[in-house]
Design an enzyme around this catalytic site. Sequence first.
Site, PDB file in Angstrom:
ATOM      1  N   LYS A  41       0.739  -1.638  -0.267  1.00  0.00           N
ATOM      2  CA  LYS A  41      -0.042   0.038  -0.289  1.00  0.00           C
ATOM      3  C   LYS A  41       1.171   1.155  -0.398  1.00  0.00           C
ATOM      4  CE  LYS A  41      -3.559  -2.752   2.522  1.00  0.00           C
ATOM      5  NZ  LYS A  41      -4.536  -2.269   0.717  1.00  0.00           N
ATOM      6  N   ALA A 250      -5.126  -2.086  -5.768  1.00  0.00           N
ATOM      7  CA  ALA A 250      -4.182  -1.059  -5.134  1.00  0.00           C
ATOM      8  C   ALA A 250      -5.474   0.124  -6.248  1.00  0.00           C
ATOM      9  CB  ALA A 250      -3.474  -1.046  -6.560  1.00  0.00           C
ATOM     10  N   ALA A 251      -6.845  -0.308  -6.477  1.00  0.00           N
ATOM     11  CA  ALA A 251      -7.660   1.224  -6.274  1.00  0.00           C
ATOM     12  C   ALA A 251      -7.384   2.077  -5.572  1.00  0.00           C
ATOM     13  CB  ALA A 251      -9.255   0.205  -6.703  1.00  0.00           C
ATOM     14  N   GLY A 252      -7.854   2.054  -4.679  1.00  0.00           N
ATOM     15  CA  GLY A 252      -7.641   2.477  -3.264  1.00  0.00           C
ATOM     16  C   GLY A 252      -6.521   3.665  -2.857  1.00  0.00           C
ATOM     17  N   ASP A 253      -4.979   2.691  -3.437  1.00  0.00           N
ATOM     18  CA  ASP A 253      -3.834   3.360  -3.479  1.00  0.00           C
ATOM     19  C   ASP A 253      -3.524   4.623  -4.216  1.00  0.00           C
ATOM     20  OD1 ASP A 253      -2.993   1.639  -1.421  1.00  0.00           O
ATOM     21  OD2 ASP A 253      -2.608   0.075  -2.645  1.00  0.00           O
TER      22      ASP A 253
HETATM   23  O1  RIB Z   1      -4.282  -2.007  -1.694  1.00  0.00           O
HETATM   24  C1  RIB Z   1      -3.318  -2.802  -2.323  1.00  0.00           C
HETATM   25  C2  RIB Z   1      -2.090  -3.644  -1.962  1.00  0.00           C
HETATM   26  O2  RIB Z   1      -2.483  -4.356  -0.889  1.00  0.00           O
HETATM   27  C3  RIB Z   1      -1.093  -4.964  -3.018  1.00  0.00           C
HETATM   28  O3  RIB Z   1      -0.591  -4.335  -3.565  1.00  0.00           O
HETATM   29  C4  RIB Z   1      -0.804  -5.317  -1.631  1.00  0.00           C
HETATM   30  O4  RIB Z   1       0.848  -5.623  -1.803  1.00  0.00           O
HETATM   31  C5  RIB Z   1      -1.263  -5.250  -0.371  1.00  0.00           C
HETATM   32  O5  RIB Z   1      -0.731  -4.243   0.714  1.00  0.00           O
END
Ligand code: RIB
Length: 315
Positions: A41, A250-253
């Site tokens: 994240k 990773a949409a949230g990231d």
């Molecule tokens: O938010 C997605 C991430 O959550 C992934 O890349 C995984 O590594 C976990 O950390």
Amino acid sequence: MKPVLAVVGSMNMDLVARAPRMPIPGETIIGGEFRVVPGGKGANQAVASARLGARVSLIGRVGDDSFGRTLIDGLDSSGVDVTHVRIDAATATGVALIVVDDTGQNSIVVAPGANMCLSPADVDAAQQAILAADVLLLQLESPVHTVKRAAELAKAHGITVVLNPAPAQPVPDALLALVDILVPNESETVMLTGLPVGDERACAVAANVLLEMGVATVILTLGDRGALLAHQGSFNRVPAFPVSPVDTTAAGDAFLGGFAVALAEGRPLPEAVVWGNAAGGLATTKLGAQPSLPTREAVEAVVSKYEEEHRAPCI
Ligand code: RIB
């Protein structure tokens, strides 16, 4: 001038398998494509922000192994400053085991490894990078006392502290008190408030509970329902962009990266949420975490279309 961000957080190597559906406990199913992609994240949010034009420093830890070296190289080539990524000889690099089903939903197990050794002393050693930032981005894939130390440093110097309380877990009051903007998703909101988020009214009630915990601004990210911004007694729902999701990892990231960059550029909160939604939506259209994070050009195109559609008609 480029916006400046600091991210204190995790770095994982993601081992991703596609499957027609999620297995049930005790079941083995035959899946499809397998990929090894950079994730975590903290690292995802750092790369998302760098791809949108920010100057970003990541404070994190990896093991002294090939996954760790690959992650550092990937961040470096995405333009993230890795000066404060420490190589830990005693632990392995974090790994995430991810299954993505045919609807694009995922299930993730993280073996955190070196991420859980990130210490308050590592944060202190990176003080210069944190104090140079407009915005500090934090998540909960690192030890909570380390996250709190970073928030304390930033708060004491008037730097905006954004906490993405992911993965879902209780957040100590002492940490919440240091947070300016809290960005939980649906399951994290349920965890923090004990309340459902089924419809718009329920979301507003839950957001209000989070405001009452003392956080000035709360943004609920609600997947294909968009986001709810709650700030100073007003609630603003920002719709999601229509996408055909391939993988929501990773949409949230991506949301956090888009939102933080727009905020650091001085855009008002509702506009920064539009940037977050655009980045988050685009990230669902490709497989994998960091490979799916969009460019500034792509996000700007989606944001312009949104502004065009929502422009008040001339009278
Ligand atoms: O938010 C997605 C991430 O959550 C992934 O890349 C995984 O590594 C976990 O950390």
